[in-house]
Design an enzyme around this catalytic site. Structure first.
Site, PDB file in Angstrom:
ATOM      1  CG  HIS A   1      -2.623  13.972   0.590  1.00  0.00           C
ATOM      2  ND1 HIS A   1      -2.945  13.133  -0.581  1.00  0.00           N
ATOM      3  CD2 HIS A   1      -3.096  12.804   1.472  1.00  0.00           C
ATOM      4  CE1 HIS A   1      -3.311  12.164  -0.488  1.00  0.00           C
ATOM      5  NE2 HIS A   1      -3.278  11.803   0.726  1.00  0.00           N
TER       6      HIS A   1
ATOM      7  CE1 TYR B   1      -3.555   2.885   0.705  1.00  0.00           C
ATOM      8  CE2 TYR B   1      -2.056   3.343   2.465  1.00  0.00           C
ATOM      9  CZ  TYR B   1      -2.887   3.589   1.591  1.00  0.00           C
ATOM     10  OH  TYR B   1      -3.680   4.977   1.656  1.00  0.00           O
TER      11      TYR B   1
ATOM     12  CG  ASN C   1      -0.876   7.286   7.000  1.00  0.00           C
ATOM     13  OD1 ASN C   1      -1.530   7.590   7.684  1.00  0.00           O
ATOM     14  ND2 ASN C   1      -1.137   6.227   5.695  1.00  0.00           N
TER      15      ASN C   1
ATOM     16  NE  ARG D   1     -18.199  24.578  52.363  1.00  0.00           N
ATOM     17  CZ  ARG D   1     -19.244  23.745  52.285  1.00  0.00           C
ATOM     18  NH1 ARG D   1     -19.584  22.460  52.635  1.00  0.00           N
ATOM     19  NH2 ARG D   1     -20.467  24.529  52.044  1.00  0.00           N
TER      20      ARG D   1
ATOM     21  CG  PHE E   1      -3.793   5.721   9.979  1.00  0.00           C
ATOM     22  CD1 PHE E   1      -5.197   6.103  10.090  1.00  0.00           C
ATOM     23  CD2 PHE E   1      -3.359   4.602   9.241  1.00  0.00           C
ATOM     24  CE1 PHE E   1      -6.013   5.039   9.196  1.00  0.00           C
ATOM     25  CE2 PHE E   1      -4.146   3.674   8.604  1.00  0.00           C
ATOM     26  CZ  PHE E   1      -5.626   3.937   8.580  1.00  0.00           C
TER      27      PHE E   1
ATOM     28  CD  GLU F   1      -9.005   7.312   4.074  1.00  0.00           C
ATOM     29  OE1 GLU F   1      -9.355   8.437   4.173  1.00  0.00           O
ATOM     30  OE2 GLU F   1      -7.888   7.195   3.518  1.00  0.00           O
TER      31      GLU F   1
ATOM     32  CE1 TYR G   1     -21.592  23.442  48.925  1.00  0.00           C
ATOM     33  CE2 TYR G   1     -22.488  23.081  46.680  1.00  0.00           C
ATOM     34  CZ  TYR G   1     -22.551  22.911  48.040  1.00  0.00           C
ATOM     35  OH  TYR G   1     -23.383  22.065  48.684  1.00  0.00           O
TER      36      TYR G   1
END
Length: 510
Positions: A84, A54, A196, A283, A329, A415, A280
């Site tokens: 990309h 791949y 990646n 405390r 990934f 994906e 609060y």
């Protein structure tokens, strides 16, 4: 050439910060170099075979079943970076990009990526030359790695994309020339190994958790200062109380405040008063601060594992003599961690703002002047800083909604589940910005308030906190813009300077 300060294979969250923010130089140790060389040899053997690998002999994503002819395989790697690099939005701040570079290099030297040692040297060369790739904020789904951000990060290596040198933006080739470096030619799998991975998410988480831990310690300082100013009780912080509910973060927070209040003449002056309990926000501060600390322990553990993990795909498994396409990934662990970080920081700010309200509100402040200023009416004092704190914490409530529960399919359904860790990280950093400013407002208000109790003196640790604030912001005698004061104190929170001032008096805090 200056010698390196660190080996990339040894980086942890502290040293990532040193590289990202303080310019520490990094190189690759000889053992790591040998590991990278061995891994590369395995990839080259696979390339020479007829096996489909791949991203090496095939296309990417939904095109994984498309075989690439041998004469196009090197072109494939550069094409991957170009295709990309489609991110959008403002550029990520320099320290995050530098952290990305360092963590990407650390991943490559783990020996699972199959790149040449020269590629790691080239990436570290950019880092050490203070050449910062221009990486847009938006575009990663946090699943098949941080593909778009890492592609923008990698393009200057081949003389493309954009980068800054000395604060000036240049195209990739010009940026390389400006620092005396040459573009590299990618070999098989190297483009894929650059993009990646989870390094954008990991960078935000690594830097963010350091800031968040400083924020948590500062919250204890601010609480102690506010408690003194509001003439609250130290009793709620007694160690025996917290041994009865022994949550780690709660015990740490209570112990910090207990130490900071040691020797307080203010607390001693009202020991026998009729007041039974505090609100609060005072405390229950150890229970709230402590729960946030426990969340940050989870974040830290996740980040430290991720910094030492292989998140490439495919992975070169040297011990098994194989190259395997898998899913390391996927950013879900970091997406969860970043959302948790945002929730913890938001809650520290929430309770801080409530203490600010008590300081400025004459109905709640046990005799302090309205809005902590003389001649109220003519002067508005801390009225608007409390508004600002309220606005910041309200924004955080929206930002704290988790991104990690969302998913949307990409790449033609290949994906089909993503982490949204990029969105989680960007939100977390904004929450931290808002929370640091909220705590800064509490510190400024507390420093102002406690001066109205003079000549009574607070505990030694609280006095050190007050003095640290006053070194950045003078007392408010009449109205002036406090924006710059708030920002100065927020910067000191972010850098750890306020915590360091307290520790110089009382020793290391939890």
């Amino acid at each position: 050439m200056k010698s390196a300060d660190l080996h990339v294979e040894d980086l942890d969250t502290a040293s990532i910060l040193a590289v990202a923010r303080h310019g520490a130089r990094v190189d690759m140790g000889e053992e790591a170099r040998g590991r990278v060389r061995t891994s590369r040899g395995h990839v080259e053997n696979m390339v020479e075979s007829s096996r489909a690998v791949y991203g090496v002999t095939t296309g990417f994503g939904a095109l994984a079943n498309t075989r690439i002819a041998a004469e196009h395989r090197l072109e494939l790697q550069k094409s991957l970076l170009r295709s990309h690099a489609a991110g959008m939005g403002p550029f990520v701040e320099t320290e995050v990009v530098r952290a990305m570079m360092a963590i990407r290099a650390k991943t490559l030297v783990a020996g699972y990526s199959g790149v040449r040692p020269g590629l790691v040297d080239a990436l570290l060369g950019l880092l050490n030359a203070d050449l910062t790739p221009a990486v847009p904020e938006h575009g990663s789904m946090g699943a098949s790695g941080d593909l778009a951000p890492l592609a923008h990060l990698a393009l200057p290596l081949v003389g493309e994309g954009w980068a800054t040198v000395d604060g000036e933006l240049h195209d990739g080739a010009a940026a390389l020339r400006a620092v005396g470096l040459e573009p590299i030619r990618l070999a098989s799998k190297e483009g894929l190994s650059l993009v990646n991975g989870t390094q954008f998410m990991a960078a935000m988480a690594s830097l963010g958790v350091v800031r968040a831990r400083r924020l948590a310690a500062t919250a204890d300082l601010a609480c102690a200062l506010s408690l003194e100013s509001l003439q609250g009780s130290r009793t709620s912080f007694r160690p025996a109380v917290h041994r009865a509910r022994p949550l780690k973060g709660q015990q740490e927070s209570a112990a910090n405040v207990w130490r900071l209040l040691e020797g307080s003449a203010i607390i001693e002056s009202h020991r026998w008063c009729d007041k039974v309990q505090d609100a609060y926000a005072l405390r229950c501060a150890p229970q709230v601060h402590g729960a946030c600390r426990d969340l940050l322990d989870y974040v830290s553990a996740t980040v430290e594992i991720e910094l030492n993990a292989a998140t490439d795909n495919p992975l070169v498994l040297l011990d098994e003599g194989d190259i395997v396409s898998a899913g390391n990934f996927h950013g879900q662990p970091l997406a969860f961690a970043l959302d948790v970080l945002a929730m913890a920081a938001a809650e520290l700010a929430n309770i801080s703002e409530r203490r600010v309200e008590r300081l400025v509100n004459p109905s709640l402040s046990d005799g302090l002047p309205p809005f902590l200023v003389a001649e109220g009416g003519l002067n508005s004092g801390f009225m608007i800083p409390q508004y600002v704190a309220a606005a910041l914490v309200s924004e955080n409530k929206v930002l704290a909604h988790p991104a990690s529960v969302d998913s949307i399919p990409t790449s033609a359904g290949q994906e089909d589940h993503v982490s949204m860790g990029n969105a989680a990280g960007l939100k977390a950093l904004q929450v931290l910005d808002n929370a640091e400013r909220t705590l800064a407002i509490e510190l400024l208000a507390g420093a102002q308030a406690i001066e109205f109790l003079a000549p009574l003196q607070p505990g030694q640790g609280v006095r050190a906190v007050h003095d640290a604030v006053r070194s950045l912001s003078p007392r408010l005698l009449e109205d002036r813009s406090l924006s710059a004061d708030i920002e100065s104190v927020a910067d000191a929170i972010r850098s750890g300077a306020v915590v360091a001032a307290a520790e110089s008096e009382v020793g290391a805090l939890a």
